[in-house]
Design an enzyme around this catalytic site. Structure first.
Site, PDB file in Angstrom:
ATOM      1  N   HIS B  79       0.813  -1.201   0.000  1.00 30.25           N
ATOM      2  CA  HIS B  79       0.000   0.000   0.000  1.00 30.25           C
ATOM      3  C   HIS B  79       0.858   1.267   0.000  1.00 30.25           C
ATOM      4  CE1 HIS B  79      -2.181   3.182   2.367  1.00 30.25           C
ATOM      5  NE2 HIS B  79      -2.877   3.092   1.262  1.00 30.25           N
ATOM      6  N   GLU B  82       2.041   1.835  -3.374  1.00 28.00           N
ATOM      7  CA  GLU B  82       0.985   2.402  -4.233  1.00 28.00           C
ATOM      8  C   GLU B  82       1.033   3.932  -4.189  1.00 28.00           C
ATOM      9  OE1 GLU B  82      -3.203   1.524  -2.963  1.00 28.00           O
ATOM     10  OE2 GLU B  82      -3.279   3.656  -3.421  1.00 28.00           O
TER      11      GLU B  82
END
Lengths: 494, 454
Positions: B79, B82
């Site tokens: 994450h 990302e």
């Protein structure tokens, strides 16, 4: 009332924005070419007004075998008496909990068994109903929709069920800093006006609502001559109009209601309200003032202004708060545009330690727009976002219906929808600056901060001025001063 | 080419008011999605779905890496990475791609879950070539600086506070997963822990990138208004030169079979009402039993006429919300039963009520009416959830990346329709066993025993 249960597993990102807005983007390779833009047209639609004043629009949209029906009633919280806050939302919600011929469970079974959805909800000026069915189920869907809207029975048992569930839900919300920040801001910014009432009410007002209140509210405000109905999807227009006439043609006219005026009192300094939640690890921040009505001549300047200030990851607030300083995962601004002037609000949340910093950064970002013109490249980028996003908004029947219903609510038509883009494009940098100077006043904003006040209050008051502090359990969202009335032996509040 | 749609005129149905509640089968089927499939020499998979109804295109880049690929002590990486993908590459300044998308009226986002990371945007279709060039640039030559890393880490920590540490019930899911899984990385949320986020270094992040962000671990999906030959040529031009990466490691520790019930009670300051949660281990998405489990989930909790809503929320008023649903993931996942209690009700009675429903599923076949209703809900749901180009791309991409075959996006609906009452009973007996479950009671801090009240 919806409460998030199982936390979402998908973490969505609002990505970082560009750095200094003044510099042109530097790239090493030139961009590949762009093809010529294609025209986008709003789908054709037909409008009729039935004998009882119901305004109906039908749009054929054949991409999938589905139909959406959306309705809007002049039945929002703006008509709630303060002591009965939550009445509009409760009335909307309870419509589907019983009619003269169907019980709550029969209604649920009817819509569930065809895989459809039927929602009723309250908002500021209006209440709404939304039906979604596959196209082979339009007849039973419309029949059910008409039944709940025209013949609700508000069974006493359902009212009590609603009351218990709502009180439970409010208990959860009262522990949610984000909710408290939004609700307190709204209540305080509108002072006495009912736009500021909490949508679902408070424990006190929910306890006070009676079945008679609900039936009276329905009788008064659910009238065809102040209602809009849109059918969008896999239908034939003639057939859809005929079905709507059959279902709703017999609905008797009623009295029309005007939304009470919003009085805009100007202060000459900030009003700061701190709501103390000692266990918070993040502070919720809301700041702003009364904004613009939908019909305001500054409507388009306001849209462009908002896009520049806080409308997404390229906005001023996002750059200053998130990109440059990493102070928050989310920051933005919005105008609530309603029949009477709604609110303008900028909001964010940040760890306790950076509370004061984030408030100062946001105020400074907004002050800048009164003084300096937005550079041409930035202005163009913001305007083409607002106008360019149009095809994305009309991909689905829901999106199309939403645009049409909104336009019709304000007495506008296809022209308004289709010219929106070019009217945005016509806004100039000077118009944006002038709007900021005339209409937005950061020096006299209402600022609401919900968080662990012991950690930031002294610094906040030193830098920005005196603040009212209210422990969150003493918050009273029915009162403009936000505070439960003082007991006789204590000093009066405010 | 426009899909040919069979339109069923509403007038073809009976003219009288139809009987409601009988759950006759819907007379429509969800439209079939079409896709042309290609693969480049460097392993990049391509799926093209044409749709010229509105001049927009959805572009999705799927990387087959999620939080289950993280090693111990480095949760939150997929994450965090990302976020970093937006911070600049060889020909793009930090934030330039999203600034550009917004300036043309597009929308974008990205999302990470346990199994994959996905970057997506919907744009006016005349900008397709440019966006493909930009996506290729950040796949090929991402620039990860120390300053960007630190700043985005702060943002991610704010995100964790927003979703987990601050709101009501924020810690529930994290706690339940930590107690349901002992070994498999599904025991940790994809947001990661504060401690691991703080311990992460730029070198760790770059290593993660080098391993997983390679074309042989990626799939591009396009849906919308484009010419497939032209689009393919652009993809070949911009993505073709990107070097294939090493083979992707997939050494994910398996969760051992659970052989005895686990029970945990927790008190939490951000839990305003008690919650009961029961989790059972169930197979991964695509396994034959998952279709009957989904039908069971609809019967249990889809809509206000569903079993758990009707009994626990409506009739007995034990709960303000209750349900039973699957966590659908690439490796064996879980089925959750849950109830958020009304004030004054006890966790014991809520657990008892949930268990009664489980026993009922095991001992009695569900009715034909309930089966038909679930079937209709699934079919209608697929119609409503595949309208935008982005939704269509998601359906195709998910089937391809997680299930290895994009055609399953069209084929799964038939598998749901074939589920019988016997199938539902069989999966209930097979999976909803006491030895296979974890029971969590999460209660407000104020209910902790021996609390000294002021």
């Amino acid at each position: 009332m919806r409460i998030g249960t199982i936390a979402t597993l998908l973490l969505t990102l609002q990505a970082a924005a560009l750095g200094a807005a003044e510099e042109p983007m530097k790239t090493k390779q030139p961009y590949p070419p762009v093809q010529p833009a294609k025209d986008v047209h709003f789908p054709t639609f037909e409008q009729k007004v039935l004998g009882n004043g119901l305004r109906v629009v039908v749009i054929e949209h054949r991409e999938v075998p589905a139909v959406t029906v959306q309705m809007l009633f002049r039945a929002g919280k703006v008509f709630d008496p303060a002591a009965k806050a939550g009445l509009a939302a409760a009335t909307a919600r309870l419509l589907r909990e019983g009619t003269t011929t169907r019980s709550s469970q029969q209604i649920a079974q009817a819509i569930d068994s065809i895989g459809g959805s039927l929602d009723t909800f309250g908002s500021w000026d209006s209440a709404g109903a939304s039906l979604q069915v596959t196209s082979d189920q339009l007849a039973p869907g419309l029949d059910l929709l008409a039944d709940v809207l025209l013949h609700p029975s508000f069974p006493a048992e359902e009212v009590e069920r609603w009351r218990r569930q709502t009180l439970n839900g409010l208990q959860v919300q009262q522990e949610d800093g984000g909710y408290l920040a939004d609700a307190s801001f709204e209540r305080a910014v509108f002072e006495g006006h009912p736009y500021g009432l909490p949508d679902d009410g408070t424990p006190e007002s929910v306890a006070a609502l009676t079945r008679d209140d609900l039936t009276a509210f329905h009788r008064e405000h659910y009238v065809p001559n102040q209602t809009i109905l849109a059918v969008v999807g896999d239908v034939k227009a003639a057939d859809a109009f005929a079905r709507v006439e059959r279902a709703f043609g017999g609905w008797p006219r009623g009295k029309e209601h005007e939304v009470p005026k919003v009085q805009e009192a100007r202060r000459d300094k900030l009003r700061i309200v701190v709501i103390d939640m000692p266990d918070a690890v993040q502070s919720e921040v809301r700041m702003g003032q009364v904004g613009v009505a939908f019909a305001d001549p500054d409507f388009f300047a306001a849209e462009v202004y908002n896009s520049i200030v806080g409308g997404g990851s390229s906005s001023r607030l996002y750059q200053e708060v998130r990109t440059k300083r990493g102070l928050s995962y989310g920051v933005g601004s919005s105008f609530v545009k309603t029949i009477q002037p709604g609110s303008f609000q900028a909001s964010t949340f940040t760890k306790t330690e950076s509370t004061v910093q984030v408030v100062e950064v946001m105020l400074e970002a907004m002050r800048d727009l009164e003084k300096t013109l937005v550079p041409a490249a930035e202005l163009e980028a913001r305007k083409t976002y607002l106008s360019g996003v149009f095809p994305l908004q009309i991909e689905t029947p829901e999106g199309i219906a939403g645009k049409v219903v909104e336009a019709m609510k304000y007495g506008l038509g296809r022209d308004f929808i289709e010219s929106h883009g070019s009217r945005i494009d016509a806004v100039t940098a000077e118009q944006v600056r002038s709007f900021a100077e005339r209409r937005i006043h950061p020096e006299s904003f209402l600022i609401v901060v919900v968080g662990n006040s012991a950690a930031f209050l002294p610094d906040l008051q030193k830098k920005l001025g005196p603040a009212e502090v209210i422990p969150y359990k003493e918050l009273d969202l029915l009162r403009a001063d936000l505070r439960k009335p003082a007991k006789a032996e204590e000093k009066p509040a405010g | 080419m426009r899909k040919q749609m069979i339109v069923w005129p509403a007038l073809a149905l009976a003219a009288a008011v139809p009987t409601l509640g009988s759950a006759a089968p819907l007379k429509i089927q969800p439209p079939q999605l079409t896709a042309r499939e290609h693969e480049l020499a460097n392993g990049l998979k391509i799926l093209l779905n044409e749709d010229h109804s509105v001049p927009v295109v959805a572009i999705q880049i799927w990387y087959h890496v999620g939080s289950k690929d993280e090693r111990a002590g480095r949760s939150g990486f997929a994450h965090l990475f990302e976020h970093l993908m937006f911070k600049g590459s060889e020909n793009l300044a930090s934030g330039e791609i999203t600034e550009y998308i917004q300036s043309i009226g597009g929308r974008y986002n990205a999302t990470t879950d346990f199994d994959r990371t996905l970057y997506f945007e919907t744009i006016p279709s005349n900008h397709l070539e440019r966006l493909l060039w930009m996506e290729a640039d950040r796949m090929r030559a991402l620039d990860v600086s120390e300053a960007n890393f630190r700043s985005e880490r702060d943002v991610v920590k704010e995100e964790r506070r927003l979703r987990v540490d601050n709101p009501p019930f924020g810690r529930l899911f994290e706690f339940v997963l930590a107690n349901t899984f002992t070994t498999h990385p599904y025991k940790i949320l994809s947001i990661g822990s504060m401690a691991d986020l703080d311990a992460a270094t730029i070198e760790d992040v770059r290593a993660f990138h080098a391993l997983y962000y390679v074309p042989n671990n990626a799939t591009i999906v396009l849906s919308g208004d484009f010419d497939p030959q032209q689009a393919l040529a652009w993809i070949e031009k911009y993505f073709g030169p990107i070097l294939k990466g090493k083979e992707i490691p997939r050494n994910i520790p398996r969760e051992p079979e659970q052989t005895a019930e686990r029970r945990v009670v927790e008190y939490d300051a951000n839990t305003p009402l008690p919650v009961v949660m029961l989790t059972y281990h169930v197979p991964e998405e695509g396994h034959p039993d998952t279709y009957a489990l989904e039908v069971a989930s609809r019967i249990l909790s889809d809509g206000q006429s569903s079993r758990l809503y009707r009994k626990m929320v409506y009739e007995q008023q034990i709960a303000i919300q209750a349900g039973g649903q699957t966590l659908t993931v690439e490796d064996p996942g879980v089925f959750f039963f849950f109830a958020i209690l009304q004030q004054g009700r006890t966790v014991e009675e809520a657990e008892k009520s949930l268990l009664e429903e489980i026993v009922r599923l095991e001992q009695q076949a569900v009715s034909a009416e309930e089966l038909d209703k679930a079937r209709n809900q699934i079919i209608a749901g697929q119609v409503f959830n595949r309208q935008t180009v982005n939704e269509k791309a998601s359906a195709i991409g998910h089937a391809s990346v997680i299930l290895d075959d994009w055609r399953l996006a069209n084929q799964q609906i038939e598998k749901y329709q074939k589920v019988s009452a016997g199938d539902v009973q069989a999966v209930a007996r097979k999976y909803f066993r006491p030895e296979n479950r974890t029971v969590v009671h999460m209660l407000p801090e104020t209910m902790r025993p021996n609390e000294v009240k002021p």
